[in-house]
Design a protein around this motif. Structure first.
Motif, short mmCIF file in Angstrom:
data_model
loop_
_atom_site.label_atom_id
_atom_site.label_comp_id
_atom_site.label_asym_id
_atom_site.label_seq_id
_atom_site.Cartn_x
_atom_site.Cartn_y
_atom_site.Cartn_z
N MET A 1 0.83 -1.20 0.00
CA MET A 1 0.00 0.00 0.00
C MET A 1 0.87 1.25 0.00
O MET A 1 0.54 2.26 -0.62
CB MET A 1 -0.92 -0.01 1.21
N TYR B 1 -9.10 1.27 -6.41
CA TYR B 1 -8.65 0.63 -5.18
C TYR B 1 -8.54 -0.89 -5.32
O TYR B 1 -7.93 -1.53 -4.48
CB TYR B 1 -9.61 0.96 -4.03
N TYR C 1 0.76 -4.08 2.09
CA TYR C 1 0.16 -2.98 2.84
C TYR C 1 1.06 -1.74 2.75
O TYR C 1 0.59 -0.62 2.62
CB TYR C 1 -0.01 -3.36 4.31
N MET D 1 0.91 1.23 0.09
CA MET D 1 0.10 2.43 0.23
C MET D 1 0.95 3.63 0.62
O MET D 1 0.67 4.76 0.25
CB MET D 1 -1.01 2.20 1.26
N HIS E 1 -8.14 2.69 5.21
CA HIS E 1 -7.65 3.78 4.36
C HIS E 1 -8.77 4.80 4.16
O HIS E 1 -9.85 4.46 3.70
CB HIS E 1 -7.18 3.25 3.01
N TRP F 1 -0.78 5.55 12.26
CA TRP F 1 -1.30 6.02 10.98
C TRP F 1 -0.27 6.93 10.29
O TRP F 1 0.60 7.50 10.95
CB TRP F 1 -2.64 6.75 11.14
N HIS G 1 -4.78 11.46 1.94
CA HIS G 1 -4.89 10.02 2.18
C HIS G 1 -4.41 9.73 3.60
O HIS G 1 -3.36 10.23 4.02
CB HIS G 1 -4.02 9.24 1.19
N SER H 1 -3.76 6.31 6.11
CA SER H 1 -3.76 4.86 6.27
C SER H 1 -3.45 4.51 7.72
O SER H 1 -2.53 5.07 8.32
CB SER H 1 -2.72 4.22 5.36
#
Length: 644
Positions: free
Chosen positions: A22, A286, A294, A297, A349, A400, A414, A416
């Motif tokens: 990700m 997506y 992961y 991202m 996300h 995060w 964004h 995550s």
């Protein structure tokens, strides 16, 4: 305008190769687009034009009208659907000034021989095939005009004009800018700036020694003069320039469906501005995320092309306690994301999309210089991300990262989130958590704290506090209701709280007391409160959008309910005091000497217990604060170790 839109997704460890993918995905060079178009907007079915329009918006990545009108498929579809214009369904300038005036006499009778005369007047030699084609065109149009009741046939089977046609012909008197002016006259002006050079060109191109050449030469010059006269072209010292009016008129000719497209876009926006914003975000495809680690991202979020900005500040990935991650820190973060995935955790996300005008209104974005206040926006995002952690009760291992992107029409962020030691097995979060996250963003941007304080002060200080000074028994209207409520309350005084279910039967009477009190003592304050709440309602509507449930209206209703609740409890407290004075003292007077000793003893014990409770509460608060402080110190130390 919808100031803030939040789109949320989650990915489970089974649906991705590695969570760290990700990170790479967020740092890729270009965003991936998706041409799949939803057939409805929040339950409203889209027609074929709307679906095609959304398809073009999606493929071009823009709602700019200049981009959309270039799409031939869209143009042809609109013309085919006849939603914009259908000149054949009504009288046109061509009918009025060409067919009726050239081929009908003063009595309104059609003369077919005039077609041949018209041809011979402008041409040296009449081409039989061309003349035949012209007769066919005119007869076809006359049949259509007959069906529209502009012409009819007499006993001799000849066409005659109706009164309807004669009346509507008045609308076409004078000069009108047409496709001929757009394609011929304006092109001449662009190619030849001076009137002299235009005359020279026309003389060279046209054989003005012939009837046809002379006719065309005179006609073109007449059109040029009319364009000058009516402001489509401007003449200065023999030099010709196209005016703004001319450019607008030309655009209407070249792109006749422009107006219709603008109206269709507005219609789509009315259906849901949020849909387009969400679509813009979802179109980053997506589904690709499911094939990535992961940590990919993080790279996706950190890609350069998404972050072009004129700000002098550094831009890039940021976290709760770091404004800009370097390469080493970014790799550490990717490893942590992969750790979450390896432990079977979930990655959440969120994409927060801002209306640029909304940001500009509140001083966070300068559209002229394209500069964003990154510091302020990061602060807002931090508050919202941490609020989401709190609402979802994610454990202390949750981390995060976020990044601000500029690669679409709307600035967006964004975010995550993962848990290093997973506590959640369900990816879907509560709607209240997302709403709380959005509220933090809106409040942080609009700086509504001052506005909220003003509203709360009117309720609590101006209205409620003053009620404590006003005795209900001193007012005839209030006294009557006061005593009635007292008589209807249950025996258990612990239940004498406004929202307690057992007293709902007297709640209307309490509300009536509130209304009378406000009308009597705080009429101006109440009007001011409503005014401030309406202002805030407008702000919230701008920030949140209308949506299905008109959630922006909830604030107004909530605050009005808060006023009634607080006033209700103030009234009930006053009734409690009245009841105690009325019944409590009577009981004391009737006590025997022994009973009085027990009563006093119990009272002293009650007071002592209250003091002990306060001491325990203070001790607990102190202990809790100490633990929080130690925890924060440990986190600082942990971060230091990671940096080194």
């Amino acid at each position: 305008m919808v100031g803030v839109v939040v789109v949320s997704k989650f990915i489970t460890h089974e649906n991705a190769n590695e969570f760290s993918g990700m990170v790479d995905y967020m740092d890729r060079e270009e965003a991936i687009t998706n041409n799949n178009i939803s057939l409805s907007i929040k339950g409203v079915e889209l027609n074929i034009i709307e679906r095609k329009l959304l398809s073009v918006i999606n493929s071009t990545g823009s709602t700019d009208i200049n981009t959309l009108v270039k799409d031939e498929n869209l143009k042809n579809m609109i013309c085919f659907e006849q939603k914009l214009f259908n000149k054949k369904e009504k009288l046109t300038r061509y009918d009025s000034n060409y067919i009726f005036k050239k081929f009908f006499n003063k009595n309104g009778e059609f003369l077919i021989e005039n077609i041949e005369k018209s041809f011979s007047k402008t041409r040296k030699n009449v081409d039989t095939n061309e003349l035949k084609k012209e007769k066919t065109r005119i007869n076809t149009r006359l049949k259509k005009l007959e069906s529209l009741n502009y012409v009819a046939k007499n006993e001799d089977n000849n066409y005659i004009l109706n009164e309807k046609a004669k009346e509507e012909m008045k609308n076409f008197s004078g000069f009108e800018f047409t496709i001929y002016d757009s394609n011929k006259i304006l092109k001449l002006v662009r190619d030849n700036k001076y009137l002299k050079s235009i005359q020279t060109k026309l003389s060279n191109d046209l054989d003005i020694g012939t009837k046809e050449g002379k006719y065309n030469y005179d006609y073109i010059n007449k059109r040029i003069n009319n364009n000058i006269k009516f402001g489509y072209i401007e003449e200065k010292n023999g030099k010709l320039e196209i005016t703004e009016k001319g450019l607008v008129a030309e655009d209407k000719i070249i792109n006749p469906h422009r107006k219709f497209i603008i109206e269709e876009i507005k219609d789509l926006e009315l259906k849901s501005d949020e849909f387009k914003r969400e679509k813009e975000i979802v179109d980053e495809k997506y589904s690709v995320i499911n094939k990535l680690e992961y940590s990919g991202m993080i790279d996706y979020m950190d890609r350069k092309k998404a972050k072009s900005n004129n700000s002098k500040e550094d831009i890039g990935l940021f976290t709760d306690n770091k404004d800009l991650l370097d390469l080493t820190e970014k790799n550490k973060l990717k490893n942590l994301f992969n750790k979450c995935q390896n432990n079977g955790g979930i990655m959440w996300h969120d994409v927060i999309s801002f209306d640029n005008k909304f940001l500009e209104k509140h001083g966070i974005y300068d559209s002229k210089n394209k500069v964003l206040d990154n510091t302020k926006l990061k602060e807002v995002v931090r508050d919202s991300a941490n609020e989401m952690l709190k609402k979802e009760k994610l454990n202390e291992s949750a981390i995060w990262c976020a990044d601000i992107h500029y690669n679409t029409d709307n600035i967006h962020v964004h975010v995550s989130t993962v848990e290093l030691n997973p506590s959640k097995t369900r990816g879907k979060r509560k709607p209240k958590s997302i709403l709380a996250m959005k509220s933090k963003i809106v409040n942080g941007i609009t700086n509504n704290n001052e506005q909220y304080k003003k509203i709360n002060d009117i309720i609590r200080k101006d209205i409620i506090e003053n009620k404590k000074k006003v005795k209900s028994l001193d007012n005839i209207k209030l006294k009557k209701l006061f005593l009635e409520i007292h008589s209807k309350l249950p025996d258990d005084r612990k239940q004498w709280t406004y929202n307690y279910n057992t007293i709902k039967h007297v709640r209307p009477l309490i509300d009536k007391m509130t209304d009378i009190y406000i009308e009597k003592y705080h009429k101006k304050d109440f009007l001011k409160l409503k005014e401030e709440l309406k202002k805030e309602e407008v702000n919230l509507k701008e920030a949140y959008g209308e949506g299905k449930n008109n959630s922006y209206k909830q604030y107004y209703d909530t605050k009005m309910k808060d006023l009634k609740t607080r006033m209700g409890n103030t009234i009930l407290k006053e009734i409690k005091e009245y009841d105690y004075n009325l019944n409590g003292r009577k009981i004391k007077k009737n006590f025997s000497k022994a009973e009085r000793k027990i009563f006093v003893k119990n009272s002293i014990v009650a007071v002592c217990l209250k003091k002990i409770d306060r001491i325990m509460d203070n001790s607990y608060e102190h202990s809790k604060n100490q633990r929080d402080y130690e925890k924060s110190q440990n986190e600082i130390a942990k971060n230091e170790i990671e940096r080194n």
